[in-house]
Design a protein around this motif. Structure first.
Motif, PDB file in Angstrom:
ATOM      1  N   LYS A  38       0.846  -1.202   0.000  1.00  0.00           N
ATOM      2  CA  LYS A  38       0.000   0.000   0.000  1.00  0.00           C
ATOM      3  C   LYS A  38       0.874   1.243   0.000  1.00  0.00           C
ATOM      4  N   GLN A  39       0.444   2.217  -0.767  1.00  0.00           N
ATOM      5  CA  GLN A  39       1.115   3.516  -0.792  1.00  0.00           C
ATOM      6  C   GLN A  39       0.585   4.352   0.384  1.00  0.00           C
ATOM      7  N   GLY A  48      -4.107   5.944  -2.814  1.00  0.00           N
ATOM      8  CA  GLY A  48      -2.765   5.554  -3.215  1.00  0.00           C
ATOM      9  C   GLY A  48      -2.756   4.182  -3.863  1.00  0.00           C
ATOM     10  N   LEU A  65       6.334   5.570  -9.604  1.00  0.00           N
ATOM     11  CA  LEU A  65       5.900   4.934  -8.360  1.00  0.00           C
ATOM     12  C   LEU A  65       7.007   5.110  -7.311  1.00  0.00           C
ATOM     13  N   THR A  66       6.899   6.166  -6.510  1.00  0.00           N
ATOM     14  CA  THR A  66       7.939   6.499  -5.534  1.00  0.00           C
ATOM     15  C   THR A  66       7.295   6.862  -4.191  1.00  0.00           C
ATOM     16  N   THR A  80      10.700   3.113   1.755  1.00  0.00           N
ATOM     17  CA  THR A  80      10.647   3.936   0.538  1.00  0.00           C
ATOM     18  C   THR A  80      10.912   3.020  -0.647  1.00  0.00           C
ATOM     19  N   ILE A  81       9.958   2.927  -1.556  1.00  0.00           N
ATOM     20  CA  ILE A  81      10.028   1.884  -2.587  1.00  0.00           C
ATOM     21  C   ILE A  81      11.199   2.046  -3.550  1.00  0.00           C
ATOM     22  N   GLU A 129       6.765   6.649   0.170  1.00  0.00           N
ATOM     23  CA  GLU A 129       6.640   5.709   1.291  1.00  0.00           C
ATOM     24  C   GLU A 129       5.511   4.700   1.051  1.00  0.00           C
ATOM     25  N   PHE A 130       5.823   3.434   1.354  1.00  0.00           N
ATOM     26  CA  PHE A 130       4.859   2.340   1.184  1.00  0.00           C
ATOM     27  C   PHE A 130       4.890   1.460   2.422  1.00  0.00           C
ATOM     28  N   THR A 144       5.842  -4.743  -8.311  1.00  0.00           N
ATOM     29  CA  THR A 144       4.545  -4.091  -8.097  1.00  0.00           C
ATOM     30  C   THR A 144       3.488  -4.513  -9.103  1.00  0.00           C
TER      31      THR A 144
END
Length: 454
Positions: free
Chosen positions: A173-174, A184, A241-242, A216-217, A244-245, A231
């Protein structure tokens, strides 16, 4: 017909061909007569069109076609019969051809610029001694091969805690939705730890099912392709796609190396081919040995070709060839590109000339059955056919091989490619019998060092 060769130098010549009516008129008249019998023209019954009208309408085209046919055959025959070492294609004098008056001229003169290789001979006794390496198969290579096979045919097991090399399944999950989006990114996915950045693995290793990791992805998957795979999005989307996740761990799977047992033996060599670990190791050693033999033969082949080039001086018409390359590629290559790549091109031309000379001296010929056998073997390897005693299978292999060689879609390129391969192999095999080849034992590492130094 008059043919004359004018040599401006050892590598440049002009071939001049003069045609008179005796050379082309009989065939032109014959075709005009055929046309008069078949052409359908309004106002005339079939076969009754006046010859003068047929000549007026079709004469020039038939004349040009016939003369072009004569020229093509004449140039090819002259080169073959006089054993000229022509490189590139004969280049016609287009200004001279454009100046022809096809309506009134009866005698025609054409000239072709020829690029020639200088004369040379192949003296195998002047080549230095060469080395054929006998690469030793040791327990180290056998053990490494078995370990790789165990990894290749691994099994899966579920684990409670994440370790390096595991695959983690769960919900991604974002944390913060991108600007303008209602929610997200979220997805059920799998994270392969072996694709994570080394410094980021610590966030996951040791974690258990049910735990949630925040990260952080782009730090965990700096490579956009790996991020896309992790992903499930397209590579071009992964770049955006950057941030925190979170990842909630639901399952952990671990590759377990296959056990050394009958199942591994069967998967590797086929059912029932190996029945013990001792036989397994022996069979692996045989496979490695054959691979080493191929690599050693490849290096010897390279050395033979290198020494032939180094010890047989051949002059080429460089300027002619460069101009021919530019013209024959119809503007697809520049002069700069040709200049940059010409040295390697010249080597390939010289090597082919040398091989042709060896083949002529040794009377090397390539039979269709030899090409078929190479193609059959290629089919066997591609489809995994191993039983050569099965008559129906052999018929199937033959059919596939013939269809491959006779494929009209690629204008016979498959046949030409395999013909050249068989021809090259036969020439090199003959060369091996003419040079001094010394056998030398070597470890694989020693052989590798020699090969990399070439």
């Amino acid at each position: 017909m008059d043919i004359a060769l004018d040599k401006a130098s050892e590598t440049n010549a002009s071939l001049r061909i003069t045609l008179t009516p005796d050379d082309y008129k009989p065939e032109v008249d014959k075709k005009l007569k055929q046309y008069s019998k078949t052409v359908a023209l309004k106002g005339f019954r079939p076969g009754h069109v006046p010859p003068a009208l047929i000549k007026k309408m079709y004469g020039k085209g038939i004349l040009v076609e016939e003369i072009n046919s004569i020229l093509g055959k004449t140039v090819s025959n002259y080169i073959r019969e006089n054993k000229l070492q022509v490189v590139g294609d004969p280049v016609p004098n287009r200004e001279q051809a454009d100046a022809i008056d096809w309506d009134t001229q009866e005698q025609f003169e054409f000239s072709y610029e020829l690029g020639l290789a200088s004369d040379f001979d192949v003296h195998f006794d002047q080549l230095p001694a060469l080395t054929q390496y006998q690469i030793e198969v040791t327990d180290k290579e056998i053990n490494e091969t078995i370990e790789n096979l165990q990894k290749q045919f691994h099994t899966h097991e579920h684990a409670d805690e994440v370790a390096d090399g595991d695959t983690i399944y769960g919900e991604l999950k974002q944390v913060n939705a991108p600007e303008g989006a209602e929610a997200g990114f979220a997805s059920k996915t799998a994270f392969p730890t072996n694709k994570m950045a080394e410094e980021a693995k610590a966030d996951f290793i040791g974690k258990k099912k049910g735990e949630v990791v925040t990260f952080t992805i782009e730090t965990v998957f700096p490579n956009e392709k790996d991020r896309a795979n992790a992903t499930g999005v397209k590579k071009e989307e992964a770049a955006d796609l950057t941030g925190e996740f979170t990842f909630e761990i639901e399952d952990v799977t671990r590759h377990q190396p296959a056990e050394i047992n009958q199942e591994l033996f069967d998967k590797t060599f086929g059912i029932g081919q190996v029945e013990s670990e001792e036989q397994f190791r022996t069979k692996i050693a045989e496979v490695i040995s054959k691979n080493y033999e191929r690599e050693s033969s490849t290096l010897l082949r390279y050395d033979i070709e290198r020494e032939l080039l180094n010890n047989i001086p051949i002059l080429l018409p460089e300027e002619f060839l460069k101009n021919w390359l530019i013209e024959s590629n119809e503007g697809k290559v520049s002069r700069e590109q040709v200049d940059a790549e010409f040295e390697e091109f010249a080597k390939s031309v010289k090597l082919q000339l040398i091989k042709n000379k060896i083949a002529e001296t040794a009377d090397v010929k390539v039979e269709f059955e030899e090409i078929m056998e190479v193609t059959r073997q290629m089919v066997r390897e591609q489809f995994g056919f191993t039983n050569t005693d099965d008559e129906e299978m052999n018929k199937t292999i033959d059919k596939i091989a013939r269809n491959y060689l006779m494929d009209e879609k690629n204008n016979g390129q498959n046949y030409t490619s395999l013909f050249n391969r068989v021809f090259d192999d036969k020439v090199i095999e003959y060369a091996k019998t003419q040079v001094t080849v010394e056998s030398k034992p070597a470890s694989f590492d020693e052989f590798k060092a020699v090969a990399e130094g070439r």
